[in-house]
Design a protein around this motif. Structure first.
Motif, PDB file in Angstrom:
ATOM      1  N   PRO A 185       0.825  -1.229   0.000  1.00 26.27           N
ATOM      2  CA  PRO A 185       0.000   0.000   0.000  1.00 26.27           C
ATOM      3  C   PRO A 185       0.854   1.271   0.000  1.00 26.27           C
ATOM      4  O   PRO A 185       0.483   2.261  -0.630  1.00 26.27           O
ATOM      5  N   GLY A 186       2.008   1.241   0.691  1.00 25.70           N
ATOM      6  CA  GLY A 186       2.874   2.415   0.745  1.00 25.70           C
ATOM      7  C   GLY A 186       3.411   2.774  -0.623  1.00 25.70           C
ATOM      8  O   GLY A 186       3.409   3.950  -1.024  1.00 25.70           O
ATOM      9  N   ILE A 187       3.877   1.769  -1.355  1.00 24.24           N
ATOM     10  CA  ILE A 187       4.387   2.018  -2.714  1.00 24.24           C
ATOM     11  C   ILE A 187       3.282   2.549  -3.617  1.00 24.24           C
ATOM     12  O   ILE A 187       3.493   3.474  -4.409  1.00 24.24           O
ATOM     13  N   LYS A 188       2.085   1.977  -3.505  1.00 27.38           N
ATOM     14  CA  LYS A 188       0.948   2.431  -4.320  1.00 27.38           C
ATOM     15  C   LYS A 188       0.624   3.887  -4.028  1.00 27.38           C
ATOM     16  O   LYS A 188       0.354   4.677  -4.942  1.00 27.38           O
ATOM     17  N   LYS A 189       0.646   4.260  -2.754  1.00 29.13           N
ATOM     18  CA  LYS A 189       0.339   5.641  -2.385  1.00 29.13           C
ATOM     19  C   LYS A 189       1.390   6.602  -2.930  1.00 29.13           C
ATOM     20  O   LYS A 189       1.069   7.700  -3.395  1.00 29.13           O
ATOM     21  N   ILE A 190       2.653   6.213  -2.873  1.00 26.53           N
ATOM     22  CA  ILE A 190       3.724   7.069  -3.388  1.00 26.53           C
ATOM     23  C   ILE A 190       3.574   7.260  -4.900  1.00 26.53           C
ATOM     24  O   ILE A 190       3.699   8.377  -5.412  1.00 26.53           O
ATOM     25  N   ILE A 191       3.283   6.181  -5.615  1.00 23.94           N
ATOM     26  CA  ILE A 191       3.113   6.263  -7.070  1.00 23.94           C
ATOM     27  C   ILE A 191       1.915   7.132  -7.421  1.00 23.94           C
ATOM     28  O   ILE A 191       2.001   8.010  -8.297  1.00 23.94           O
ATOM     29  N   LEU A 192       0.790   6.912  -6.740  1.00 23.63           N
ATOM     30  CA  LEU A 192      -0.418   7.708  -7.017  1.00 23.63           C
ATOM     31  C   LEU A 192      -0.182   9.170  -6.660  1.00 23.63           C
ATOM     32  O   LEU A 192      -0.579  10.077  -7.406  1.00 23.63           O
ATOM     33  N   GLY A 193       0.483   9.419  -5.533  1.00 24.35           N
ATOM     34  CA  GLY A 193       0.778  10.787  -5.120  1.00 24.35           C
ATOM     35  C   GLY A 193       1.667  11.501  -6.119  1.00 24.35           C
ATOM     36  O   GLY A 193       1.451  12.670  -6.448  1.00 24.35           O
ATOM     37  N   SER A 239       0.414  14.686   0.170  1.00 22.17           N
ATOM     38  CA  SER A 239      -0.015  13.927   1.347  1.00 22.17           C
ATOM     39  C   SER A 239       0.104  12.424   1.121  1.00 22.17           C
ATOM     40  O   SER A 239       0.530  11.681   2.015  1.00 22.17           O
ATOM     41  N   LEU A 240      -0.270  11.972  -0.078  1.00 21.32           N
ATOM     42  CA  LEU A 240      -0.172  10.543  -0.385  1.00 21.32           C
ATOM     43  C   LEU A 240       1.276  10.070  -0.329  1.00 21.32           C
ATOM     44  O   LEU A 240       1.562   8.981   0.181  1.00 21.32           O
ATOM     45  N   MET A 241       2.202  10.883  -0.829  1.00 17.97           N
ATOM     46  CA  MET A 241       3.614  10.501  -0.793  1.00 17.97           C
ATOM     47  C   MET A 241       4.137  10.471   0.641  1.00 17.97           C
ATOM     48  O   MET A 241       4.923   9.590   1.004  1.00 17.97           O
ATOM     49  N   ALA A 242       3.689  11.420   1.458  1.00 17.49           N
ATOM     50  CA  ALA A 242       4.097  11.441   2.866  1.00 17.49           C
ATOM     51  C   ALA A 242       3.549  10.228   3.606  1.00 17.49           C
ATOM     52  O   ALA A 242       4.261   9.565   4.369  1.00 17.49           O
ATOM     53  N   VAL A 243       2.281   9.914   3.367  1.00 15.45           N
ATOM     54  CA  VAL A 243       1.653   8.754   4.010  1.00 15.45           C
ATOM     55  C   VAL A 243       2.307   7.463   3.521  1.00 15.45           C
ATOM     56  O   VAL A 243       2.585   6.551   4.311  1.00 15.45           O
ATOM     57  N   GLY A 244       2.566   7.391   2.205  1.00 14.82           N
ATOM     58  CA  GLY A 244       3.201   6.200   1.656  1.00 14.82           C
ATOM     59  C   GLY A 244       4.588   5.963   2.226  1.00 14.82           C
ATOM     60  O   GLY A 244       4.955   4.825   2.558  1.00 14.82           O
ATOM     61  N   ILE A 254      -3.349   8.140   8.786  1.00 14.39           N
ATOM     62  CA  ILE A 254      -4.630   8.241   8.102  1.00 14.39           C
ATOM     63  C   ILE A 254      -4.433   8.977   6.785  1.00 14.39           C
ATOM     64  O   ILE A 254      -3.573   9.840   6.657  1.00 14.39           O
ATOM     65  N   ASP A 255      -5.215   8.596   5.781  1.00 19.67           N
ATOM     66  CA  ASP A 255      -5.207   9.331   4.520  1.00 19.67           C
ATOM     67  C   ASP A 255      -5.802  10.714   4.755  1.00 19.67           C
ATOM     68  O   ASP A 255      -6.803  10.862   5.463  1.00 19.67           O
ATOM     69  N   ASN A 256      -5.180  11.714   4.149  1.00 17.85           N
ATOM     70  CA  ASN A 256      -5.571  13.093   4.416  1.00 17.85           C
ATOM     71  C   ASN A 256      -6.745  13.557   3.573  1.00 17.85           C
ATOM     72  O   ASN A 256      -7.365  14.582   3.870  1.00 17.85           O
ATOM     73  N   PHE A 257      -7.056  12.826   2.512  1.00 16.25           N
ATOM     74  CA  PHE A 257      -8.167  13.186   1.631  1.00 16.25           C
ATOM     75  C   PHE A 257      -8.971  11.944   1.295  1.00 16.25           C
ATOM     76  O   PHE A 257      -8.413  10.869   1.099  1.00 16.25           O
ATOM     77  N   ASN A 258     -10.284  12.109   1.215  1.00 15.29           N
ATOM     78  CA  ASN A 258     -11.163  10.994   0.882  1.00 15.29           C
ATOM     79  C   ASN A 258     -12.239  11.464  -0.098  1.00 15.29           C
ATOM     80  O   ASN A 258     -13.368  11.745   0.282  1.00 15.29           O
ATOM     81  N   LYS A 259     -11.849  11.600  -1.359  1.00 12.47           N
ATOM     82  CA  LYS A 259     -12.772  12.010  -2.426  1.00 12.47           C
ATOM     83  C   LYS A 259     -13.617  13.222  -2.006  1.00 12.47           C
ATOM     84  O   LYS A 259     -14.856  13.150  -1.976  1.00 12.47           O
TER      85      LYS A 259
END
Length: 385
Positions: A185-193, A239-244, A254-259
């Protein structure tokens, strides 16, 4: 004050990933080390500020002073629950950020301001408030320091809560759990971010926003939509990169944004947008404002207290961004809309309307445009026309 972003280039992200490889390796072996996480955070901050820089010295002095303040109050709180001492300690902890925000780019901001002072201040205030409430009975230095300087979200959040950090940094994780629940999940969040920030946000900024260097009413509509989307993809990407990166270090945030643009009203929007900030303000300002003013008899009606709480909270959030007219107006704007929304959700008309076939679609469109106009205020565009 020099502004340095942690995730402002793909090269920086590459360096961060290299730095966390030791954590990934030991985690895949089923082990965990607070010392290693702390050491990596120190290295990350050293790269962020540069060891020989003035800002690095500012960070160190600030941390030492605030840690002393926290531990002094921790010892005092064991002997007394005096509100006046609590208020004094809280005021002292607020002063550095207040000076930076109120002096803007003046000499005081240059002397004590550094990137990340806002978000580390939220952590400091949380600790002081939780100590006063009696919710923190033990404070290990390595945990406290690790919490304050945890590097992935240091400069722009998300704001991590103390109890969650202690829980995450202390619990053991077997290699299978780490691989499936943290690493992947961390790698996915970094890529998406990275995609959000360096593709979508970049395109919006490069081909739309950059064309409106001379602001005018004519370009307001394009700017209206473009700035809102840019702000989301840029900040959500960061935020996604930081969380990832936090996930890779074995710490779930926690994810900082939710749609957020699917919100059907402004209250729901703030449950989806910059979640860590809005929940912090809800827990440590809004709820306390309502409870205190109900107890002291200033408000006899909970609804009235809550509505005043919305305005006070959002105005404070606006001022926190900076002591500028457009930020203050932005806070007031959202405070008023939260009050209006609270009233609307309690009407009979709403209970009927929400059953309509196209309610979700229409309410989301209306909410998006209310939010977008707020972003226009936040950008300072309206003031500069």
């Amino acid at each position: 004050m020099i502004q340095i972003e942690q995730y402002n280039s793909l090269f920086n992200i590459y360096i961060y990933i290299l730095l966390v490889i030791p954590v990934v390796i030991i985690s895949l072996l089923g082990k965990k080390s607070k010392i290693l996480n702390l050491a990596i955070s120190v290295v990350m901050l050293s790269l962020l500020f540069r060891l020989e820089s003035i800002q690095m010295r500012e960070v160190c002095v600030f941390l030492i002073c605030e840690l002393l303040l926290i531990y002094i109050y921790f010892l005092i709180r064991k002997k007394t629950d005096s509100k006046w001492i609590y208020y004094l300690i809280l005021l002292i902890s607020i002063l550095p950020l207040a000076i930076v925000k109120f002096s803007a780019h003046g000499k005081f901001a240059d002397v004590i301001g550094f990137v990340g002072i806002s978000y580390i201040s939220f952590k400091i205030w949380e600790l002081i408030i939780q100590i006063y409430d009696g919710r923190i009975e033990r404070m290990k230095f390595i945990d406290t320091l690790g919490f304050l300087i945890f590097a992935p979200p240091f400069s722009s959040g998300p704001i991590m809560r103390y109890d969650l950090f202690i829980e995450e940094s202390s619990k053991s994780i077997d290699r299978k759990e780490y691989f499936y629940d943290y690493l992947v999940p961390g790698i996915k969040k970094i890529i998406l971010g990275a995609f959000y920030k360096f593709s979508i946000a970049f395109i919006i900024n490069e081909y739309i926003l950059s064309r409106y260097t001379e602001l005018s009413a004519k370009g307001a509509i394009a700017y209206f939509y473009a700035y809102t989307l840019y702000l989301f993809f840029d900040f959500a990407g960061y935020s996604l990169m930081a969380v990832g990166t936090s996930y890779l270090m074995g710490i779930k945030m926690i994810d900082n944004f939710n749609k957020p643009f699917l919100a059907r009203n402004i209250k729901e929007f703030w449950e989806r947008w910059h979640i860590s900030l809005s929940t912090w303000f809800n827990d440590f300002l809004f709820s306390r404002f309502v409870l205190r003013n109900m107890r002291n008899g200033r408000f006899k009606d909970t609804k009235k207290a809550a509505r005043w709480g919305y305005v006070v909270t959002m105005m404070t959030m606006g001022i926190w961004h900076g002591l500028y007219l457009h930020y203050i107006l932005y806070g007031l704007y959202h405070g008023i809309w939260l009050v209006l929304t609270d009233k609307w959700l309690k009407t009979k008309t709403f209970r009927k309307v929400k059953k309509m076939k196209y309610y979700n679609l229409i309410s989301r469109l209306i909410t998006f445009h209310i939010v977008a106009f707020g972003m226009l205020i936040f950008s300072g565009f309206l003031i500069s026309i």
